[in-house]
Scaffold this motif. Sequence first.
Motif, short mmCIF file in Angstrom:
data_model
loop_
_atom_site.label_atom_id
_atom_site.label_comp_id
_atom_site.label_asym_id
_atom_site.label_seq_id
_atom_site.Cartn_x
_atom_site.Cartn_y
_atom_site.Cartn_z
N GLN A 1 -71.08 14.24 -39.24
CA GLN A 1 -70.15 15.48 -38.55
C GLN A 1 -69.02 15.84 -39.41
O GLN A 1 -68.94 17.10 -39.92
CB GLN A 1 -69.96 15.27 -37.04
N ALA A 2 -68.06 14.89 -39.61
CA ALA A 2 -66.99 15.29 -40.27
C ALA A 2 -67.17 15.70 -41.69
O ALA A 2 -66.73 16.95 -42.14
CB ALA A 2 -66.04 13.78 -40.36
N PHE A 3 -68.00 15.21 -42.40
CA PHE A 3 -68.38 15.79 -43.67
C PHE A 3 -68.92 16.89 -43.95
O PHE A 3 -68.93 17.82 -44.51
CB PHE A 3 -68.80 14.59 -44.77
N ALA A 4 -69.86 17.26 -43.03
CA ALA A 4 -70.51 18.35 -42.90
C ALA A 4 -69.53 19.63 -42.50
O ALA A 4 -69.69 20.61 -43.06
CB ALA A 4 -71.71 18.45 -41.63
N ARG A 5 -68.86 19.56 -41.57
CA ARG A 5 -67.65 20.30 -41.38
C ARG A 5 -66.83 20.50 -42.61
O ARG A 5 -66.40 21.71 -42.69
CB ARG A 5 -67.03 20.16 -39.91
N ILE A 6 -66.31 19.63 -43.27
CA ILE A 6 -65.51 19.76 -44.38
C ILE A 6 -66.21 20.85 -45.51
O ILE A 6 -65.64 21.45 -46.11
CB ILE A 6 -65.13 18.43 -44.83
N ALA A 7 -67.51 20.15 -45.60
CA ALA A 7 -68.38 20.97 -46.77
C ALA A 7 -68.37 22.50 -46.40
O ALA A 7 -68.50 23.27 -47.30
CB ALA A 7 -69.59 20.43 -46.98
N ALA A 8 -68.29 22.75 -45.04
CA ALA A 8 -68.66 24.17 -44.63
C ALA A 8 -67.34 24.92 -44.61
O ALA A 8 -67.09 26.04 -44.42
CB ALA A 8 -69.40 24.04 -43.17
N GLY A 9 -66.23 24.11 -44.93
CA GLY A 9 -65.00 24.88 -44.91
C GLY A 9 -64.02 24.78 -43.64
O GLY A 9 -63.32 25.49 -43.37
N VAL B 1 -52.48 -1.16 -44.68
CA VAL B 1 -53.41 0.10 -44.91
C VAL B 1 -53.02 1.16 -45.47
O VAL B 1 -53.87 1.67 -46.53
CB VAL B 1 -53.88 0.40 -43.53
N LEU B 2 -51.71 1.51 -45.43
CA LEU B 2 -51.13 2.65 -46.27
C LEU B 2 -51.24 2.58 -47.81
O LEU B 2 -51.48 3.25 -48.25
CB LEU B 2 -49.82 2.96 -45.54
N LYS B 3 -50.62 1.29 -48.11
CA LYS B 3 -50.72 0.91 -49.62
C LYS B 3 -52.22 0.96 -49.94
O LYS B 3 -52.36 1.49 -51.12
CB LYS B 3 -50.19 -0.43 -49.73
N ALA B 4 -53.21 0.24 -49.07
CA ALA B 4 -54.64 0.36 -49.67
C ALA B 4 -54.95 1.97 -49.80
O ALA B 4 -55.73 2.05 -50.77
CB ALA B 4 -55.65 -0.54 -48.74
N ASN B 5 -54.60 2.76 -48.79
CA ASN B 5 -54.97 4.10 -49.05
C ASN B 5 -54.65 4.91 -50.22
O ASN B 5 -55.35 5.55 -50.68
CB ASN B 5 -54.48 4.92 -47.75
N ALA B 6 -53.47 4.56 -50.69
CA ALA B 6 -52.62 5.18 -51.54
C ALA B 6 -53.61 4.62 -53.06
O ALA B 6 -53.90 5.48 -54.07
CB ALA B 6 -51.32 4.62 -51.97
N ILE B 7 -53.95 3.32 -53.10
CA ILE B 7 -54.73 2.84 -54.06
C ILE B 7 -56.14 3.52 -54.26
O ILE B 7 -56.56 3.92 -55.21
CB ILE B 7 -54.72 1.32 -54.23
N ALA B 8 -56.62 3.68 -53.22
CA ALA B 8 -58.10 4.04 -53.13
C ALA B 8 -58.15 5.69 -53.41
O ALA B 8 -58.96 6.02 -54.05
CB ALA B 8 -58.42 3.85 -51.71
N GLN B 9 -56.86 6.29 -53.04
CA GLN B 9 -57.05 7.68 -53.07
C GLN B 9 -57.00 8.03 -54.77
O GLN B 9 -57.65 8.85 -55.22
CB GLN B 9 -55.84 8.39 -52.28
N VAL C 1 -60.87 13.62 -48.39
CA VAL C 1 -61.94 12.31 -48.05
C VAL C 1 -61.32 11.38 -47.18
O VAL C 1 -61.87 10.89 -46.17
CB VAL C 1 -62.66 12.01 -49.29
N GLY C 2 -60.09 11.05 -47.59
CA GLY C 2 -59.40 9.89 -46.95
C GLY C 2 -59.18 10.33 -45.51
O GLY C 2 -59.30 9.31 -44.35
N ALA C 3 -58.45 11.62 -45.37
CA ALA C 3 -58.22 12.05 -44.01
C ALA C 3 -59.37 12.07 -43.05
O ALA C 3 -59.46 11.81 -41.92
CB ALA C 3 -57.58 13.17 -44.03
N GLY C 4 -60.61 12.68 -43.75
CA GLY C 4 -61.64 13.07 -43.02
C GLY C 4 -62.38 11.35 -42.33
O GLY C 4 -62.78 11.36 -41.42
N SER C 5 -62.38 10.71 -43.56
CA SER C 5 -62.99 9.51 -42.97
C SER C 5 -61.98 8.50 -41.84
O SER C 5 -62.71 8.07 -41.02
CB SER C 5 -63.11 8.32 -44.23
N ALA C 6 -60.72 8.65 -42.02
CA ALA C 6 -60.09 7.99 -41.26
C ALA C 6 -60.01 8.66 -39.65
O ALA C 6 -59.96 8.01 -38.80
CB ALA C 6 -58.39 8.08 -41.61
N THR C 7 -60.07 10.02 -39.51
CA THR C 7 -60.39 10.76 -38.53
C THR C 7 -61.67 10.25 -37.94
O THR C 7 -61.55 10.05 -36.46
CB THR C 7 -60.03 12.38 -38.66
N ALA C 8 -62.76 10.47 -38.50
CA ALA C 8 -64.01 10.02 -37.93
C ALA C 8 -63.91 8.57 -37.38
O ALA C 8 -64.62 8.49 -36.18
CB ALA C 8 -65.10 10.02 -39.06
#
Length: 207
Positions: free
Chosen positions: A195-203, A133-141, A169-176
């Motif tokens: 909720q996660a991306f609304a909070r990220i977008a709001a800073g 999954v870590l390898k996949a995350n690096a490719i996806a990022q 984006v990767g961290a927000g998705s994984a955390t949610a």
Amino acid sequence: MTAEDDARIGLRERKKRQTRLALSREAIRLTVERGWQDVTVDDIAAAADVSPRTFRNYFAGKAEAIAASHLERALRIAEELRARPADEPLWDAIGNAVQAQFAPAPDDRQPRDEGWIDGLRLMLAEPAVQGEVLKANAIAQDELAKAIAERTGTDVTHDLYPQLVAAVVGAGSATAVTHWLREDPHGSALPLLRQAFARIAAGLPTP
């Protein structure tokens, strides 16, 4: 190369991608149902109606096969971002692209009982799966950073911005998703992703 050649290559690549995803889904299903130790490459190949040799043409082992679904979803986020309207604000476009890939598929009838949830958690805790999954995350990022650079007119190699946004984006998705698995895996992860991306977008303002 003719347009017909391009079409054949495109069809071939789509079929390969479909085969990879079918193998990945069967690897996940069998591992969740039986446990990591009780699933073999032969089992996965038989469930996907292909030969073990075909499996090995796509994956080095079952952990890589399991992580392939995660990679496919992440790559589709980048594809969806490229397809979003050009005048859509960046973080709205990113949030919508992420949520589109976590919406339940019409043919998704996977049971969500306690046994399935426990099996999913055990599978994701397997060190070999975590490594893939870590390898996949690096490719996806990297792929998402390219899409962000295209959308923002930045340089994916020399500018910090696209890589930084892709990492967020990767961290927000994984955390949610991790929060969803811990708190309420019977329902959908979409509300937490929104909720996660609304909070990220709001800073990320202090609650």
